[in-house]
Motif scaffolding. Structure first.
Motif, PDB file in Angstrom:
ATOM      1  N   UNK A 173       0.837  -1.216   0.000  1.00 52.00           N
ATOM      2  CA  UNK A 173       0.000   0.000   0.000  1.00 52.00           C
ATOM      3  C   UNK A 173       0.859   1.249   0.000  1.00 52.00           C
ATOM      4  N   UNK A 174       1.927   1.228   0.784  1.00 57.69           N
ATOM      5  CA  UNK A 174       2.826   2.391   0.807  1.00 57.69           C
ATOM      6  C   UNK A 174       3.439   2.600  -0.577  1.00 57.69           C
ATOM      7  N   UNK A 175       3.915   1.528  -1.202  1.00 52.22           N
ATOM      8  CA  UNK A 175       4.516   1.629  -2.536  1.00 52.22           C
ATOM      9  C   UNK A 175       3.512   2.194  -3.529  1.00 52.22           C
ATOM     10  N   UNK A 176       2.289   1.722  -3.488  1.00 48.63           N
ATOM     11  CA  UNK A 176       1.283   2.194  -4.452  1.00 48.63           C
ATOM     12  C   UNK A 176       0.871   3.639  -4.189  1.00 48.63           C
ATOM     13  N   UNK A 177       0.900   4.047  -2.931  1.00 52.68           N
ATOM     14  CA  UNK A 177       0.629   5.455  -2.620  1.00 52.68           C
ATOM     15  C   UNK A 177       1.680   6.358  -3.269  1.00 52.68           C
ATOM     16  N   UNK A 178       2.925   5.964  -3.168  1.00 55.97           N
ATOM     17  CA  UNK A 178       4.011   6.728  -3.786  1.00 55.97           C
ATOM     18  C   UNK A 178       3.915   6.689  -5.300  1.00 55.97           C
ATOM     19  N   UNK A 179       3.611   5.509  -5.841  1.00 56.92           N
ATOM     20  CA  UNK A 179       3.524   5.357  -7.295  1.00 56.92           C
ATOM     21  C   UNK A 179       2.470   6.287  -7.890  1.00 56.92           C
ATOM     22  N   UNK A 180       1.368   6.460  -7.174  1.00 52.60           N
ATOM     23  CA  UNK A 180       0.292   7.324  -7.670  1.00 52.60           C
ATOM     24  C   UNK A 180       0.732   8.776  -7.794  1.00 52.60           C
ATOM     25  N   UNK A 181       1.762   9.157  -7.044  1.00 49.15           N
ATOM     26  CA  UNK A 181       2.264  10.533  -7.087  1.00 49.15           C
ATOM     27  C   UNK A 181       3.476  10.671  -8.001  1.00 49.15           C
ATOM     28  N   UNK A 182       3.874   9.592  -8.662  1.00 44.56           N
ATOM     29  CA  UNK A 182       5.107   9.601  -9.444  1.00 44.56           C
ATOM     30  C   UNK A 182       4.865  10.064 -10.878  1.00 44.56           C
ATOM     31  N   UNK A 183       5.944  10.141 -11.636  1.00 44.34           N
ATOM     32  CA  UNK A 183       5.859  10.555 -13.036  1.00 44.34           C
ATOM     33  C   UNK A 183       5.413   9.419 -13.954  1.00 44.34           C
ATOM     34  N   UNK A 184       5.457   8.186 -13.470  1.00 46.63           N
ATOM     35  CA  UNK A 184       5.070   7.023 -14.283  1.00 46.63           C
ATOM     36  C   UNK A 184       4.090   6.159 -13.491  1.00 46.63           C
ATOM     37  N   UNK A 185       2.907   6.689 -13.198  1.00 42.28           N
ATOM     38  CA  UNK A 185       1.986   5.971 -12.308  1.00 42.28           C
ATOM     39  C   UNK A 185       1.389   4.706 -12.905  1.00 42.28           C
ATOM     40  N   UNK A 186       1.483   4.521 -14.229  1.00 42.01           N
ATOM     41  CA  UNK A 186       0.831   3.372 -14.863  1.00 42.01           C
ATOM     42  C   UNK A 186       1.655   2.088 -14.804  1.00 42.01           C
ATOM     43  N   UNK A 187       2.907   2.161 -14.362  1.00 43.86           N
ATOM     44  CA  UNK A 187       3.722   0.949 -14.285  1.00 43.86           C
ATOM     45  C   UNK A 187       3.151  -0.014 -13.234  1.00 43.86           C
ATOM     46  N   UNK A 188       3.438  -1.308 -13.364  1.00 41.53           N
ATOM     47  CA  UNK A 188       2.885  -2.299 -12.426  1.00 41.53           C
ATOM     48  C   UNK A 188       3.678  -2.384 -11.118  1.00 41.53           C
ATOM     49  N   UNK A 189       3.604  -1.345 -10.306  1.00 37.23           N
ATOM     50  CA  UNK A 189       4.342  -1.299  -9.049  1.00 37.23           C
ATOM     51  C   UNK A 189       3.843  -2.355  -8.059  1.00 37.23           C
TER      52      UNK A 189
END
Length: 418
Positions: A57-73
């Motif tokens: 969940x923490x990783x996905x929270x960060x991913x949503x704020x990143x420059x490449x949110x569509x990658x399969x984090x």
């Protein structure tokens, strides 16, 4: 298929043109192929679904704020005991239980994975060219060939060090890469609602560990160069660019609540860290004592049982090694490393039928390793089934292997006229 190297791309962080050794499709493909191997090399994800879900969940929270949110984090905690965290280029991330025990807040955890998310988003791996990233390493059984040198199965096991994992740390990042990942990590964590103080405390912990326990953190520092200026930069950015969010409270209790089960294992993990250091110092007797103490504290710990199995195998104590690896398989039947090593010990104690079962289980967990084709051939040979042994030796040779095992397989096929 191997990635096609070369070409220009747009840096998703800066918008500038960059020379990339990998396309985005290559990054995701390498991630899917290599990440499971490395995670198994680090003893697999901890068997605590709630803890893995929390980290994810923490990783996905960060991913949503990143420059490449569509990658399969994705994120998980691994059973490895050394202090580290790493990512593959498509966003598969992991932290070892060693580093999880050193963190004191969710904000530090967010800083840690924010940094890894920064590497993914700045495409640091792609810039280093893909071929440099796929360096195979052994599963920690380089001594197995020597261990079996006087055994009836010596010939086919010469040169073992079978490829069960890929190099953890894919790339040895430059200091510039690290600074950029730090800055991006701060940005993503701050956007995700975390205190920027988490990055400062993370950096301070890494500095302290580097000074006090260098053996525990040398892998992280080898791939993620640490320096005083990284700490100073984090402090400076926190006090300027993120000064308005410094008042956010650190999420300490939430982190402690979610890692309580892991922290209960700390006495065993500390002993296993000492065992790793003893093995690095070529002191197997000390390592044995530390692993024994870990097992007294946590008899069902998967990593401890595998470590003891590998240590005993290196000392040619095949039956004892087999017993610990059997326990590891019982504890964690879906994890690949114990199945693979257990297949080898079954061959060493002349139980080819059980060895075959282990290698088949390994293939289900981690398909695609040509070594298992070879060992299935050895198992069938031990069962006096030349037809099946020949079939597997032939399949193994078709993979293009060119080593002692390939020469053994070829000699058997010629000898049997198949």
């Amino acid at each position: 298929m191997p990635p096609v190297l070369g070409g220009c791309a747009t840096n998703p962080v800066t918008g500038d043109r960059m020379v990339a050794g990998l396309s985005e499709e290559d990054e995701v493909a390498i991630d899917r192929q290599q990440a499971p191997l490395q995670f198994s090399n680090d003893y697999g994800a901890v068997q605590d679904r709630a803890l893995n879900a929390y980290v994810d969940r923490v990783v996905r929270t960060l991913a949503a704020e990143s420059h490449r949110p569509a990658l399969p984090y994705s994120g998980r905690v691994l059973n490895a005991n050394y202090i580290n965290a790493y990512t593959f280029p498509g966003g598969s991330m992991a932290a070892t239980r060693g580093i999880m025990l050193e963190l004191e807040s969710e904000d530090e955890l967010a800083a840690l994975f924010g940094h890894e998310t920064g590497h993914v988003n700045a495409r640091h791996a792609a810039q280093r060219q893909g071929k440099q990233m796929i360096a195979n390493v052994a599963v920690g059984v380089a001594t197995v060939a020597t261990a079996l040198s006087d055994h009836p199965y010596a010939a086919p096991v010469v040169g073992l060090a079978g490829q069960v994992g890929s190099s953890a740390l894919l790339a040895k990042y430059s200091r510039d890469n690290e600074r950029e990942a730090d800055s991006l990590g701060l940005r993503y964590a701050n956007a995700g609602g975390y205190s920027p103080q988490g990055m400062v405390e993370l950096m301070d912990m890494l500095r302290s560990q580097g000074q006090g326990n260098p053996s525990l953190i040398q892998t992280m520092f080898a791939s993620h160069p640490m320096s005083e200026d990284r700490y100073a930069t984090a402090v400076g950015e926190t006090n300027t660019e993120y000064a308005n969010t410094l008042g956010r409270p650190l999420q300490r209790q939430r982190y402690m609540d979610n890692t309580a089960s892991l922290r209960r294992l700390k006495p065993a993990i500390v002993e296993l860290q000492k065992a790793d250091a003893a093995m690095a110092g070529k002191s197997p007797q000390q390592a044995h004592a530390h692993i024994n103490r870990a097992l007294r504290s946590a008899p069902d710990d998967y990593a401890a049982n595998v470590m003891m199995g590998k240590l005993l195998l290196s000392q040619k104590q095949y039956a004892d090694a087999d017993r610990y690896l059997d326990t590891a398989v019982d504890v964690y039947p879906t994890e690949a490393q114990a199945q693979y090593l257990g297949g080898i010990t079954k061959l060493a104690v002349d139980r080819p039928e059980q060895a075959l079962s282990r290698f088949e289980a390994y293939d289900r967990a981690m398909p695609g390793n040509p070594q298992s084709l070879f060992f299935k051939g050895v198992a069938y040979e031990g069962m006096q089934n030349r037809q099946q042994a020949s079939a597997y030796y032939y399949q193994f040779l078709q993979t293009g292997a060119n080593n002692d095992q390939a020469r053994y397989a070829y000699s058997r096929l010629r000898q049997w006229g198949t």
